[in-house]
Design a protein around this motif. Structure first.
Motif, mmCIF file in Angstrom:
data_model
loop_
_atom_site.group_PDB
_atom_site.id
_atom_site.type_symbol
_atom_site.label_atom_id
_atom_site.label_comp_id
_atom_site.label_asym_id
_atom_site.label_seq_id
_atom_site.Cartn_x
_atom_site.Cartn_y
_atom_site.Cartn_z
ATOM 1 N N LEU A 30 -33.898 2.151 32.542
ATOM 2 C CA LEU A 30 -34.022 3.225 31.522
ATOM 3 C C LEU A 30 -33.206 2.979 30.341
ATOM 4 O O LEU A 30 -33.621 3.334 29.186
ATOM 5 C CB LEU A 30 -33.351 4.350 32.164
ATOM 6 N N THR A 31 -32.242 1.944 30.373
ATOM 7 C CA THR A 31 -31.561 1.632 29.086
ATOM 8 C C THR A 31 -32.258 0.961 28.107
ATOM 9 O O THR A 31 -32.639 1.204 27.088
ATOM 10 C CB THR A 31 -30.249 0.807 29.542
ATOM 11 N N ALA A 32 -33.330 0.029 28.961
ATOM 12 C CA ALA A 32 -34.233 -0.753 28.053
ATOM 13 C C ALA A 32 -35.102 0.151 27.495
ATOM 14 O O ALA A 32 -35.575 0.089 26.286
ATOM 15 C CB ALA A 32 -34.939 -2.031 29.052
ATOM 16 N N ASP A 33 -35.548 1.205 27.960
ATOM 17 C CA ASP A 33 -36.744 2.045 27.555
ATOM 18 C C ASP A 33 -36.072 2.984 26.302
ATOM 19 O O ASP A 33 -36.655 3.222 25.355
ATOM 20 C CB ASP A 33 -36.973 2.987 28.549
ATOM 21 N N LEU A 34 -34.807 3.419 26.504
ATOM 22 C CA LEU A 34 -34.006 3.932 25.289
ATOM 23 C C LEU A 34 -33.905 2.942 24.008
ATOM 24 O O LEU A 34 -34.254 3.318 23.201
ATOM 25 C CB LEU A 34 -33.012 4.606 25.899
ATOM 26 N N ARG A 35 -33.466 1.630 24.341
ATOM 27 C CA ARG A 35 -33.506 0.733 23.395
ATOM 28 C C ARG A 35 -34.912 0.416 22.561
ATOM 29 O O ARG A 35 -35.175 0.282 21.499
ATOM 30 C CB ARG A 35 -33.008 -0.683 23.816
ATOM 31 N N GLN A 36 -35.952 0.693 23.422
ATOM 32 C CA GLN A 36 -37.506 0.635 22.996
ATOM 33 C C GLN A 36 -37.566 1.664 21.941
ATOM 34 O O GLN A 36 -38.271 1.661 21.026
ATOM 35 C CB GLN A 36 -38.269 0.508 24.132
ATOM 36 N N LEU A 37 -37.400 2.847 22.564
ATOM 37 C CA LEU A 37 -37.622 4.005 21.937
ATOM 38 C C LEU A 37 -36.749 4.118 20.478
ATOM 39 O O LEU A 37 -37.542 4.507 19.601
ATOM 40 C CB LEU A 37 -36.871 5.354 22.836
ATOM 41 N N GLN A 38 -35.809 3.577 20.298
ATOM 42 C CA GLN A 38 -34.927 3.517 19.035
ATOM 43 C C GLN A 38 -35.772 2.463 18.181
ATOM 44 O O GLN A 38 -35.666 3.000 16.733
ATOM 45 C CB GLN A 38 -33.674 2.991 19.377
ATOM 46 N N ALA A 39 -36.427 1.547 18.475
ATOM 47 C CA ALA A 39 -37.062 0.624 17.587
ATOM 48 C C ALA A 39 -38.421 1.174 17.185
ATOM 49 O O ALA A 39 -39.330 0.670 16.277
ATOM 50 C CB ALA A 39 -37.354 -0.450 18.303
ATOM 51 N N ALA A 138 -49.071 16.993 32.344
ATOM 52 C CA ALA A 138 -48.415 15.979 32.742
ATOM 53 C C ALA A 138 -47.557 15.483 31.570
ATOM 54 O O ALA A 138 -48.218 14.540 30.794
ATOM 55 C CB ALA A 138 -49.068 14.784 33.489
ATOM 56 N N PRO A 139 -46.191 15.575 31.824
ATOM 57 C CA PRO A 139 -45.509 15.175 30.696
ATOM 58 C C PRO A 139 -45.457 13.526 30.659
ATOM 59 O O PRO A 139 -45.733 12.981 31.591
ATOM 60 C CB PRO A 139 -44.069 15.697 30.694
ATOM 61 N N VAL A 140 -45.153 12.950 29.337
ATOM 62 C CA VAL A 140 -45.167 11.571 29.152
ATOM 63 C C VAL A 140 -43.580 11.455 28.621
ATOM 64 O O VAL A 140 -43.056 12.416 28.176
ATOM 65 C CB VAL A 140 -45.969 11.099 28.105
ATOM 66 N N LEU A 141 -43.118 10.122 29.032
ATOM 67 C CA LEU A 141 -41.895 9.800 28.224
ATOM 68 C C LEU A 141 -41.943 9.297 27.030
ATOM 69 O O LEU A 141 -42.716 8.871 26.332
ATOM 70 C CB LEU A 141 -41.208 8.633 29.096
ATOM 71 N N LEU A 142 -40.900 9.665 25.886
ATOM 72 C CA LEU A 142 -40.854 9.669 24.707
ATOM 73 C C LEU A 142 -41.389 8.339 24.215
ATOM 74 O O LEU A 142 -42.117 8.231 23.102
ATOM 75 C CB LEU A 142 -39.409 9.881 24.134
ATOM 76 N N TRP A 143 -40.800 7.279 25.100
ATOM 77 C CA TRP A 143 -41.354 5.817 24.316
ATOM 78 C C TRP A 143 -42.625 5.445 24.958
ATOM 79 O O TRP A 143 -43.231 4.739 24.146
ATOM 80 C CB TRP A 143 -40.248 4.897 25.097
ATOM 81 N N ASP A 144 -43.345 6.318 25.698
ATOM 82 C CA ASP A 144 -44.721 6.164 26.038
ATOM 83 C C ASP A 144 -45.324 6.934 25.043
ATOM 84 O O ASP A 144 -46.520 6.621 24.290
ATOM 85 C CB ASP A 144 -44.901 6.439 27.287
ATOM 86 N N PHE A 145 -44.937 8.323 24.574
ATOM 87 C CA PHE A 145 -45.634 9.122 23.472
ATOM 88 C C PHE A 145 -45.800 8.162 22.368
ATOM 89 O O PHE A 145 -46.354 8.402 21.498
ATOM 90 C CB PHE A 145 -44.909 10.297 23.344
ATOM 91 N N GLY A 146 -44.591 7.646 22.227
ATOM 92 C CA GLY A 146 -44.304 6.845 20.662
ATOM 93 C C GLY A 146 -45.051 5.666 20.448
ATOM 94 O O GLY A 146 -45.298 4.940 19.382
ATOM 95 N N ARG A 147 -46.086 5.173 21.566
ATOM 96 C CA ARG A 147 -46.986 3.957 21.164
ATOM 97 C C ARG A 147 -48.186 4.274 20.762
ATOM 98 O O ARG A 147 -48.812 5.502 20.908
ATOM 99 C CB ARG A 147 -47.309 3.463 22.779
#
Length: 147
Positions: A30-39, A138-147
């Motif tokens: 989850l920490t890695a996903d949040l770091r990915q989201l930031q970028a 079905a919701p998606v996670l922000l880091w998947d929505f952002g792709r």
């Protein structure tokens, strides 16, 4: 009975003494996903790209301030915290999407309160209208929505 301001002061004092580690008290994944989201750049599918960065900032703040770890500890899912509808935020808003820059005051198994010194508290009801299960969304996670 304590006022919400007194409860918030106790929670904030406790947070100051129990600073989360670099991983925000979350799993390494989850920490890695949040770091990915930031970028991530703003997704092409949102109408106003200026709305993306504040949502990302709120998601990172929820993690950094230890709220995400507390929420997961009382039964919240990652979608409850960082989910969004597959097409837009009107379909589903997780806590990070809903916050809109407001500071969190408290969180428990059922809801989160957000507000400031001179504003009324707003309540995010976990599983409530637009924040929970819907048979067709079905919701998606922000880091998947952002792709």
């Amino acid at each position: 009975m304590s006022s919400w301001r007194e409860m918030a002061a106790r929670v904030l004092a406790m947070d100051a003494d129990e600073r989360p580690p670099a991983e925000y008290g979350l799993s390494p994944e989850l920490t890695a996903d949040l770091r990915q989201l930031q970028a991530l750049l703003p997704p092409a599918k949102i109408a106003n790209a200026a709305h993306w960065r504040p949502v990302v900032a709120d998601a990172l703040r929820v993690a950094r301030e230890g709220w995400a770890a507390k929420a997961i500890g009382v039964g919240w899912s990652v979608h409850d915290l960082f989910g969004v509808g597959p097409r837009d935020e009107w379909e589903f808003s997780g806590l990070a999407v809903w916050l809109a820059g407001r500071p969190l005051v408290t969180i428990n198994a059922d809801y989160a309160l957000a507000g400031g010194d001179d504003t009324l508290c707003s309540t995010f009801i976990r599983g409530g209208m637009g924040h929970g299960t819907h048979p067709n969304i079905a919701p998606v996670l922000l880091w998947d929505f952002g792709r």
